[in-house]
Motif scaffolding. Structure first.
Motif, PDB file in Angstrom:
ATOM      1  N   SER A 109      10.017 -54.935  20.761  1.00  0.00           N
ATOM      2  CA  SER A 109      10.447 -55.710  21.867  1.00  0.00           C
ATOM      3  C   SER A 109      10.393 -54.909  23.273  1.00  0.00           C
ATOM      4  O   SER A 109      10.031 -55.705  24.080  1.00  0.00           O
ATOM      5  CB  SER A 109      11.919 -56.547  21.616  1.00  0.00           C
ATOM      6  N   LEU A 110      10.612 -53.675  23.146  1.00  0.00           N
ATOM      7  CA  LEU A 110      10.317 -52.962  24.198  1.00  0.00           C
ATOM      8  C   LEU A 110       8.806 -52.663  24.587  1.00  0.00           C
ATOM      9  O   LEU A 110       8.629 -52.728  25.711  1.00  0.00           O
ATOM     10  CB  LEU A 110      10.758 -51.505  23.980  1.00  0.00           C
ATOM     11  N   ARG A 111       8.009 -52.740  23.550  1.00  0.00           N
ATOM     12  CA  ARG A 111       6.410 -52.645  23.952  1.00  0.00           C
ATOM     13  C   ARG A 111       6.165 -53.894  24.561  1.00  0.00           C
ATOM     14  O   ARG A 111       5.291 -54.010  25.378  1.00  0.00           O
ATOM     15  CB  ARG A 111       5.774 -52.561  22.434  1.00  0.00           C
ATOM     16  N   GLN A 112       6.752 -54.926  24.172  1.00  0.00           N
ATOM     17  CA  GLN A 112       6.404 -56.355  24.635  1.00  0.00           C
ATOM     18  C   GLN A 112       6.955 -56.816  25.956  1.00  0.00           C
ATOM     19  O   GLN A 112       6.781 -57.738  26.585  1.00  0.00           O
ATOM     20  CB  GLN A 112       6.807 -57.600  23.828  1.00  0.00           C
ATOM     21  N   GLY A 113       8.039 -55.764  26.614  1.00  0.00           N
ATOM     22  CA  GLY A 113       8.694 -55.978  27.746  1.00  0.00           C
ATOM     23  C   GLY A 113       9.720 -56.985  27.794  1.00  0.00           C
ATOM     24  O   GLY A 113      10.145 -57.688  28.708  1.00  0.00           O
ATOM     25  N   SER A 114      10.055 -57.270  26.386  1.00  0.00           N
ATOM     26  CA  SER A 114      11.105 -58.532  26.260  1.00  0.00           C
ATOM     27  C   SER A 114      12.546 -58.023  25.634  1.00  0.00           C
ATOM     28  O   SER A 114      13.182 -58.923  25.307  1.00  0.00           O
ATOM     29  CB  SER A 114      10.413 -59.401  25.607  1.00  0.00           C
ATOM     30  N   HIS A 115      12.807 -56.764  25.844  1.00  0.00           N
ATOM     31  CA  HIS A 115      14.227 -56.372  25.200  1.00  0.00           C
ATOM     32  C   HIS A 115      14.981 -57.016  25.938  1.00  0.00           C
ATOM     33  O   HIS A 115      15.253 -56.837  27.404  1.00  0.00           O
ATOM     34  CB  HIS A 115      14.121 -54.718  24.974  1.00  0.00           C
ATOM     35  N   PRO A 116      16.424 -57.691  25.634  1.00  0.00           N
ATOM     36  CA  PRO A 116      17.411 -58.103  26.463  1.00  0.00           C
ATOM     37  C   PRO A 116      18.137 -57.071  27.182  1.00  0.00           C
ATOM     38  O   PRO A 116      18.855 -57.459  28.024  1.00  0.00           O
ATOM     39  CB  PRO A 116      18.222 -58.864  25.535  1.00  0.00           C
TER      40      PRO A 116
END
Length: 110
Positions: free
Chosen positions: A50-57
């Protein structure tokens, strides 16, 4: 072939998972984030994806990743929980231990 596949699926469903508390640290900023997971063996991959995708909450964790990159963050286990017969008991224990480790490490919750 189908027997092997069925056996593999059955073995996967019956595997024991290890629940617990984990910490993600940023060496450059000194920040720490603590979370709970029903399966400690897979949570790091989920977080890093999720961090690589830039989508971590968690915005502050995502910001640290963006600023310092993957090499700037480390993952560690704080505590593994013993097997509990009840999901309710395990869930309550995870919440209790999460609060303990957040206070202990002066960390933000994930």
């Amino acid at each position: 072939m189908t027997i092997d596949r069925k056996a593999a699926i059955a073995a996967y469903k019956e595997r024991n998972t290890i629940a617990g508390i984990y910490v993600v640290r940023c060496a450059a900023s000194g920040q720490a984030w603590v979370g709970q997971a029903p399966n400690l063996e897979t949570i790091r991959n989920r977080i890093w994806f999720s961090l690589r995708q830039g989508s971590h909450p968690c915005r502050s964790l995502q910001a640290a990743w963006t600023a310092h990159g993957e090499a700037g963050l480390s993952f560690g286990e704080c505590e593994r929980l013993e097997d509990e017969e009840s999901d309710y008991v395990r869930s309550a224990l995870l919440k209790e231990r999460l609060l303990h480790w957040r206070d202990e490490l002066k960390a933000e919750g994930i």
